[in-house]
Scaffold this motif. Sequence first.
Motif, mmCIF file in Angstrom:
data_model
loop_
_atom_site.group_PDB
_atom_site.id
_atom_site.type_symbol
_atom_site.label_atom_id
_atom_site.label_comp_id
_atom_site.label_asym_id
_atom_site.label_seq_id
_atom_site.Cartn_x
_atom_site.Cartn_y
_atom_site.Cartn_z
ATOM 1 N N GLY A 246 0.818 -1.202 0.000
ATOM 2 C CA GLY A 246 0.000 0.000 0.000
ATOM 3 C C GLY A 246 0.857 1.258 0.000
ATOM 4 N N MET A 247 0.425 2.269 -0.726
ATOM 5 C CA MET A 247 1.180 3.524 -0.849
ATOM 6 C C MET A 247 0.342 4.715 -0.415
ATOM 7 N N LEU A 248 0.915 5.547 0.432
ATOM 8 C CA LEU A 248 0.339 6.841 0.754
ATOM 9 C C LEU A 248 1.106 7.868 -0.077
ATOM 10 N N ILE A 249 0.424 8.513 -0.994
ATOM 11 C CA ILE A 249 1.065 9.354 -2.007
ATOM 12 C C ILE A 249 0.732 10.820 -1.755
ATOM 13 N N PHE A 250 1.762 11.652 -1.655
ATOM 14 C CA PHE A 250 1.601 13.099 -1.524
ATOM 15 C C PHE A 250 2.007 13.738 -2.840
ATOM 16 N N GLU A 251 1.106 14.501 -3.431
ATOM 17 C CA GLU A 251 1.407 15.165 -4.694
ATOM 18 C C GLU A 251 1.353 16.679 -4.514
ATOM 19 N N LEU A 252 2.341 17.351 -5.091
ATOM 20 C CA LEU A 252 2.408 18.814 -5.093
ATOM 21 C C LEU A 252 2.167 19.297 -6.510
ATOM 22 N N ASP A 253 1.170 20.118 -6.684
ATOM 23 C CA ASP A 253 0.796 20.605 -8.013
ATOM 24 C C ASP A 253 0.923 22.121 -8.038
ATOM 25 N N GLY A 254 1.822 22.611 -8.881
ATOM 26 C CA GLY A 254 1.979 24.048 -9.041
ATOM 27 C C GLY A 254 1.899 24.456 -10.496
ATOM 28 N N SER A 266 -2.147 17.329 -2.540
ATOM 29 C CA SER A 266 -3.202 16.317 -2.550
ATOM 30 C C SER A 266 -2.606 15.005 -2.062
ATOM 31 N N ILE A 267 -3.427 14.191 -1.417
ATOM 32 C CA ILE A 267 -2.973 12.910 -0.875
ATOM 33 C C ILE A 267 -3.844 11.792 -1.442
ATOM 34 N N TYR A 268 -3.218 10.668 -1.768
ATOM 35 C CA TYR A 268 -3.914 9.497 -2.292
ATOM 36 C C TYR A 268 -3.421 8.253 -1.557
ATOM 37 N N PHE A 269 -4.286 7.256 -1.451
ATOM 38 C CA PHE A 269 -3.850 5.947 -0.969
ATOM 39 C C PHE A 269 -4.089 4.948 -2.092
ATOM 40 N N THR A 350 5.769 14.337 -6.799
ATOM 41 C CA THR A 350 5.090 13.247 -6.110
ATOM 42 C C THR A 350 5.981 12.651 -5.032
ATOM 43 N N PHE A 351 5.359 12.307 -3.914
ATOM 44 C CA PHE A 351 6.025 11.644 -2.807
ATOM 45 C C PHE A 351 5.230 10.379 -2.502
ATOM 46 N N LEU A 352 5.909 9.240 -2.391
ATOM 47 C CA LEU A 352 5.224 7.986 -2.162
ATOM 48 C C LEU A 352 5.776 7.316 -0.918
ATOM 49 N N LEU A 353 4.900 6.842 -0.041
ATOM 50 C CA LEU A 353 5.307 6.078 1.130
ATOM 51 C C LEU A 353 4.643 4.721 1.042
ATOM 52 N N THR A 354 5.451 3.667 1.003
ATOM 53 C CA THR A 354 4.936 2.317 0.847
ATOM 54 C C THR A 354 5.156 1.518 2.112
#
Length: 364
Positions: A246-254, A266-269, A350-354
Amino acid sequence: MAVSFMCLSGLVEETATNWTLGAFPTCKALHQEEVIKGDAKQVLFNDGSNQELCGFQSSKVVIQSFLGGGKYEALLNAWKSQIQLVDSVVHCCSSELCPGHLPCNLSSLPIKYTGKFWAATEGAFDIAVFWAEFFLLEYLNGNPQYAQGQLGVSDLVDLYRMAVENIEIMDDHFASRSFESTMASHILGTLLQAAERKPIPGLSHSQNTKVVYMAGHDTNLILLRLLLGLRWQSHGWAQNGVAPGGMLIFELDGGEQRQEGGPVVSIYFQVAQPAQLREGQPFSEPQAPSRVQVAITDCPGDPFACPLDAFKKMVISKLRPECIGIPALRDLVENHGAGSVPWPAQYWWTFLLTGQKSTAAVAF
């Protein structure tokens, strides 16, 4: 393309290099463990062994309240049906394990408080958790038979809820500030560095980095979720499940669509469904893993596109600076101003934590 790691053990090198093999199959430079580097003293997660950092804030009285106190009948009764289901497969136990209780089964095993950060108790609940994880891994690893052929996939998913609950007893809202402040400050620092386009001390990757990959424990995902007040519901899993991979994903959009309001977070799982893991299914658009957007509930703006400046203030308000194990990131949290963050005309990050078995950071 730069690669950097912060890790606790050698296991994460294999995890990360295999991830890059799947994510970037044509970039052979990322598939070798020798490209992994980092400062072993600057770990992102205090597992409780670092006596110079924070320990558990939760007193035994607090923990006892989570367990139900006394002989822990409340904990036992809360999971009675799951424990009995496990027992129907394993047929526990020999009579000497249950003094004064016959028949001797899982529900009869005495529960004791241990104080271990990965498991608060030993006895009925803890042993049932072990078997619940064992059955699930039998299935996910593709074994022809799992749980002695007596349980279905829905049973395995339901039983796995015990594993998350078992961790959360100790790795709770109190412990999250002690043990996850370093990782949360690393995530925040990475987002700020990408937005400001200038190096931030304490990070081993450059401001030009587009993706940071971290391989961590399931405890990291749980602690980070509790620290930031997050929740998710993935297809095929129980609420807030932290299934393997499982991945907790942090995305930075500019990008251009954010020019007026500044960059947003934004954050996604994301996690594969149980059958996809069992079958080793290649992902494609028709057969994509479950991906859900996670609300940043404490963001004063849009919880699904939180302004970076608001996200920064929110995260810093939840941290304990004295618990941050990387001094430069501690300084960042203590000294970073509250003003708006400058940002370039267009970028995506994008930042991903698995959830795996140890902690590492890979940047490129």
